[in-house]
Scaffold this active site. Structure first.
Site, mmCIF file in Angstrom:
data_model
loop_
_atom_site.group_PDB
_atom_site.id
_atom_site.type_symbol
_atom_site.label_atom_id
_atom_site.label_comp_id
_atom_site.label_asym_id
_atom_site.label_seq_id
_atom_site.Cartn_x
_atom_site.Cartn_y
_atom_site.Cartn_z
ATOM 1 N N HIS A 123 -1.838 -3.240 1.512
ATOM 2 C CA HIS A 123 -0.907 -3.199 2.652
ATOM 3 C C HIS A 123 -1.650 -3.123 3.973
ATOM 4 C CE1 HIS A 123 2.471 -1.699 -0.231
ATOM 5 N NE2 HIS A 123 2.224 -2.980 -0.328
ATOM 6 N N GLY A 197 0.240 8.814 -7.080
ATOM 7 C CA GLY A 197 0.908 9.079 -5.806
ATOM 8 C C GLY A 197 1.673 7.912 -5.229
HETATM 9 N N1 APR Z 1 -0.061 13.996 -5.435
HETATM 10 C C1 APR Z 1 0.414 12.909 -6.088
HETATM 11 N N2 APR Z 1 1.593 12.306 -5.800
HETATM 12 C C2 APR Z 1 2.312 12.849 -4.805
HETATM 13 C C3 APR Z 1 1.901 13.982 -4.072
HETATM 14 C C4 APR Z 1 0.656 14.553 -4.424
HETATM 15 N N3 APR Z 1 0.179 15.642 -3.786
HETATM 16 N N4 APR Z 1 2.858 14.273 -3.139
HETATM 17 C C5 APR Z 1 3.828 13.334 -3.292
HETATM 18 N N5 APR Z 1 3.507 12.488 -4.292
HETATM 19 C C6 APR Z 1 4.242 11.312 -4.772
HETATM 20 C C7 APR Z 1 5.730 11.360 -4.568
HETATM 21 O O1 APR Z 1 6.347 11.989 -5.670
HETATM 22 C C8 APR Z 1 6.072 9.860 -4.511
HETATM 23 O O2 APR Z 1 6.313 9.374 -5.822
HETATM 24 O O3 APR Z 1 3.786 10.213 -4.013
HETATM 25 C C9 APR Z 1 4.797 9.217 -3.978
HETATM 26 C C10 APR Z 1 4.922 8.732 -2.553
HETATM 27 O O4 APR Z 1 5.829 7.667 -2.550
HETATM 28 P P1 APR Z 1 6.082 6.884 -1.173
HETATM 29 O O5 APR Z 1 6.210 7.862 -0.060
HETATM 30 O O6 APR Z 1 7.169 5.908 -1.438
HETATM 31 O O7 APR Z 1 4.705 6.125 -0.899
HETATM 32 P P2 APR Z 1 4.210 4.766 -1.564
HETATM 33 O O8 APR Z 1 4.643 4.656 -2.974
HETATM 34 O O9 APR Z 1 2.752 4.656 -1.272
HETATM 35 O O10 APR Z 1 4.994 3.660 -0.673
HETATM 36 C C11 APR Z 1 4.687 2.308 -0.966
HETATM 37 O O11 APR Z 1 6.063 1.684 0.911
HETATM 38 O O12 APR Z 1 6.762 1.903 3.111
HETATM 39 C C12 APR Z 1 5.928 1.200 2.262
HETATM 40 O O13 APR Z 1 3.961 0.170 2.961
HETATM 41 C C13 APR Z 1 4.482 1.413 2.659
HETATM 42 O O14 APR Z 1 2.543 1.419 1.202
HETATM 43 C C14 APR Z 1 3.830 1.971 1.396
HETATM 44 C C15 APR Z 1 4.791 1.533 0.310
#
Ligand code: APR
Length: 250
Positions: A123, A197
Site C-alpha cells: 500500500h 495484525g
Molecule cells: N497485535 C496484533 N494485531 C492487532 C493488535 C496487536 N497489538 N492490535 C490490533 N490488532 C489487529 C486488529 O484486531 C485488526 O484485526 O490488527 C487488525 C487491524 O486491522 P485494520 O485496522 O483494518 O488494519 P489493516 O488490516 O492493516 O487495514 C488494511 O486498510 O485502510 C486500509 O490501506 C489501509 O493498509 C490498510 C488496509
C-alpha cells in the site's frame, strides 16, 4: 499466553528443517504496540475518527489537497514519534534464522527502523513523496512538523509545479506493480505464512493468505481478535504481535 502453541511451533520448526521459506504479511495491528492507531476495530481507530473517503482517495485530494496533506503530515508525525516494538524487532531477528519475505500493508517505516528488509509495501509508504501529476519523486526537504491535524498547503513539484502527494495507495488506486508482484511471488513460494495484525478486509492484499494456502503453505494468524481471514488459517494465535513474535523467535 507465554508459550508458542505447539502446532505453530511445529510448523516453524518443520519449515526451518525443510529449508522452506517464511512469508510474513503484516497490517496495522503490527504497529499498534508502537502507539500508532489502526484503521478499524477500536474506538480511536483512524476510520472511526476520520472519513476515509474524504482523506484517502484521489477525489479527496483533488477537492481539498490541503486537508489531505495536513492529515498525512499528522500521520507522518505520529510515525516519526513512534518506535518499532518487540514484534518488529523479532521479525528482523527471525529473518537472520530463516529465509523470510516481509510483505506489509503498512505505510509506516517501523519494520525498516527495526532492521527488517521489507520485500513489499503493497500500500505504498507515507514518506515516499511524489508529484500528483507527473509522478516525479520528491526527496527534498519536508515542511516542518505540525501538531495535530490541520490544513497545510502541499509542497510543489520542482519539475511541473503540481502538488506533492504522499506515496500511499488510496482507495480506488492500483497497487504498485513491483510491490504486488513481489508479494504474490513471496506468498506463492512460502511453506509458512504468518498473518500478523490485519483485519483481512482490503483486497487484493487480503487474498495473499488464500494464495499461499493454494500453493501448499501453512497459514498462521496472529491477532487478538477474529478476522475475515481466521477461517482460512490453519492455526490462529489470539495474542498480540509484540507478545507472540518474540516468543516465536525464541
Ligand atoms: N497485535 C496484533 N494485531 C492487532 C493488535 C496487536 N497489538 N492490535 C490490533 N490488532 C489487529 C486488529 O484486531 C485488526 O484485526 O490488527 C487488525 C487491524 O486491522 P485494520 O485496522 O483494518 O488494519 P489493516 O488490516 O492493516 O487495514 C488494511 O486498510 O485502510 C486500509 O490501506 C489501509 O493498509 C490498510 C488496509
Amino acid at each position: 499466553m507465554d508459550v508458542v502453541p505447539a502446532a505453530i511451533d511445529d510448523a516453524l520448526r518443520r519449515t526451518i528443517a525443510n529449508g522452506g521459506r517464511v512469508c510474513v504479511l503484516t497490517g496495522a495491528g503490527m504497529s499498534a504496540e508502537s502507539g500508532l492507531p489502526t484503521f478499524r476495530g477500536t474506538h480511536d481507530s483512524l476510520w472511526s475518527r476520520f472519513d476515509p473517503m474524504r482523506l484517502a482517495t484521489a477525489e479527496a485530494w483533488r477537492e481539498d489537497p490541503a486537508l489531505v496533506w495536513g492529515w498525512y503530515r499528522w500521520r507522518m508525525r505520529l510515525v516519526r514519534d513512534a518506535q518499532p516494538n518487540a514484534g518488529h524487532r523479532a521479525l528482523a531477528a527471525l529473518a537472520q534464522r530463516v529465509p523470510l519475505s516481509l510483505v506489509t500493508q503498512n505505510v509506516d517505516d517501523l519494520h525498516e527502523r527495526a532492521g527488517s528488509i521489507v520485500d513489499a509495501h503493497v500500500h505504498g509508504s507515507l514518506f515516499a513523496l511524489r508529484c500528483f501529476a507527473c509522478g516525479r519523486a520528491h526527496d527534498g526537504p519536508l515542511d516542518d512538523y505540525v501538531d495535530g491535524v490541520q490544513r497545510i498547503e502541499p509542497m510543489r513539484c520542482a519539475a511541473c509545479g503540481d502538488r506533492i502527494r504522499p506515496g500511499v495507495v488510496w482507495f480506488g488506486e492500483a497497487l504498485p506493480e513491483a510491490a504486488w508482484a513481489s508479494a504474490v511471488s513471496a506468498a506463492g513460494r512460502c511453506a509458512l505464512m504468518l498473518v500478523v495484525g490485519t483485519s483481512g478486509l482490503v483486497y487484493p492484499a487480503a487474498g495473499l493468505p488464500a494464495l499461499a494456502r493454494r500453493h501448499g503453505a501453512t497459514v498462521v494468524e496472529i491477532n487478538p481478535e477474529p478476522t475475515a481471514l481466521s477461517a482460512e488459517a490453519d492455526h490462529v494465535w489470539r495474542t498480540t504481535a509484540a507478545q507472540a513474535l518474540p516468543l516465536l523467535v525464541r
